[in-house]
Design a protein around this motif. Structure first.
Motif, PDB file in Angstrom:
ATOM      1  N   GLU A 131       0.816  -1.216   0.000  1.00  0.00           N
ATOM      2  CA  GLU A 131       0.000   0.000   0.000  1.00  0.00           C
ATOM      3  C   GLU A 131       0.854   1.272   0.000  1.00  0.00           C
ATOM      4  N   TRP A 132       2.019   1.222   0.616  1.00  0.00           N
ATOM      5  CA  TRP A 132       2.874   2.415   0.711  1.00  0.00           C
ATOM      6  C   TRP A 132       3.355   2.880  -0.655  1.00  0.00           C
ATOM      7  N   ASN A 143       1.024   5.843  -4.328  1.00  0.00           N
ATOM      8  CA  ASN A 143       0.933   7.267  -4.026  1.00  0.00           C
ATOM      9  C   ASN A 143       1.172   8.074  -5.297  1.00  0.00           C
ATOM     10  N   ARG A 152     -10.163   4.424  10.075  1.00  0.00           N
ATOM     11  CA  ARG A 152      -9.735   4.923   8.768  1.00  0.00           C
ATOM     12  C   ARG A 152     -10.411   4.093   7.677  1.00  0.00           C
ATOM     13  N   ARG A 185      -7.814   6.012   2.053  1.00  0.00           N
ATOM     14  CA  ARG A 185      -6.668   6.933   1.967  1.00  0.00           C
ATOM     15  C   ARG A 185      -6.661   7.607   0.607  1.00  0.00           C
ATOM     16  N   SER A 212      -4.354   9.513  -1.877  1.00  0.00           N
ATOM     17  CA  SER A 212      -2.930   9.747  -2.104  1.00  0.00           C
ATOM     18  C   SER A 212      -2.651  11.211  -2.373  1.00  0.00           C
ATOM     19  N   ASP A 257      -2.474  13.850   0.687  1.00  0.00           N
ATOM     20  CA  ASP A 257      -2.120  13.167   1.926  1.00  0.00           C
ATOM     21  C   ASP A 257      -3.230  13.318   2.958  1.00  0.00           C
ATOM     22  N   ASN A 263      -7.017  11.295   4.660  1.00  0.00           N
ATOM     23  CA  ASN A 263      -7.785  10.064   4.837  1.00  0.00           C
ATOM     24  C   ASN A 263      -9.249  10.384   5.076  1.00  0.00           C
ATOM     25  N   PRO A 317      -3.406  12.734   8.092  1.00  0.00           N
ATOM     26  CA  PRO A 317      -3.030  11.681   9.048  1.00  0.00           C
ATOM     27  C   PRO A 317      -2.455  12.226  10.349  1.00  0.00           C
ATOM     28  N   GLU A 360      -5.190  12.982  13.031  1.00  0.00           N
ATOM     29  CA  GLU A 360      -6.164  11.986  13.455  1.00  0.00           C
ATOM     30  C   GLU A 360      -6.188  11.797  14.970  1.00  0.00           C
TER      31      GLU A 360
END
Length: 225
Positions: free
Chosen positions: A104-105, A108, A138, A141, A143, A146, A148, A206, A209
């Motif tokens: 997932e990282w 972006n 959450r 996300r 991208s 940045d 959520n 993020p 949060e």
């Protein structure tokens, strides 16, 4: 709106069906002959081609698409399609499916992805959302920017219950998007009072949060209202 979907499996076909019902043009692309099942989505355009090849995307006229959806079962393919769609064809919106949460990282803006949808993460988030009260969950996300999409169900003993929306000092880079109250979906109004049991949906950075969860917890910070 014209949408190209890379991957004509069950996921791609389901997305295509929904988009067609909403009046959009859809092109399904897949390199596997057995996946080309025109009879399953007859209203869509179909292209037997490798979506990772420039020549294939030229044939698909990707530059005319408003959205590209990389929906294959291979994360490497989805990343390549996303990058080509954004950098080579300037597609305004790129949505990519994440099959393995460990990857997932990568999904972006560096790979051209505007929105990454992780099916395992989404399913676990929906489970949490169904059983969690007072905890920030959450859901999605984004991208780009940045940020959520997060959800919190206000517990009965929350200090902010009864407080008007306009009186709450929300954390920076946080926006209350909607309030789900029973069967109603409410656009937040400054004069609306928060109620216990309200399902609050936010778009938040993020880094904010934790502040948001603390604000909505049972013990309200001194500067919350």
């Amino acid at each position: 709106m014209r949408v190209a979907i890379a991957g004509a499996g069950a996921v791609g076909r389901s997305i295509a069906g929904e988009l067609l019902e909403n009046g959009h043009e859809v092109l399904l692309i897949d390199k596997t002959p057995s996946a080309i099942s025109v009879e399953r989505v007859p209203q869509a355009e179909w292209l037997l081609a490798d979506a990772c090849e420039i020549t294939s995307l030229d044939e698909a006229a990707l530059e005319r698409c408003h959205v590209v959806i990389a929906a294959t079962g291979d994360d490497k393919v989805n990343l390549v399609v996303s990058l080509l769609g954004k950098t080579e064809y300037g597609v305004p919106r790129v949505v990519a499916r994440v099959n393995n949460p460990k990857n997932e990282w990568l999904f972006n803006e560096s790979w051209g992805v505007d929105v990454a949808v992780s099916t395992p993460r989404l399913m676990s988030a929906l489970v949490e959302e169904a059983v969690s009260v007072g905890d920030l969950v959450r859901l999605l996300r984004f991208s780009q920017g940045d940020a959520n999409l997060v959800e919190l169900t206000l517990p009965p003993e929350a200090a902010l219950a009864g407080t008007r929306v306009g009186e709450v000092v929300w954390p920076e880079d946080t926006a209350l998007v909607t309030i789900i109250r029973g069967n109603r979906v409410l656009a937040p109004d400054p004069e609306d009072a928060l109620e216990a049991g309200d399902e609050l949906l936010f778009v938040a950075a993020p880094a904010r949060e934790e502040q948001l969860e603390e604000l909505l917890s049972v013990r309200a910070p001194e500067d919350s209202v």
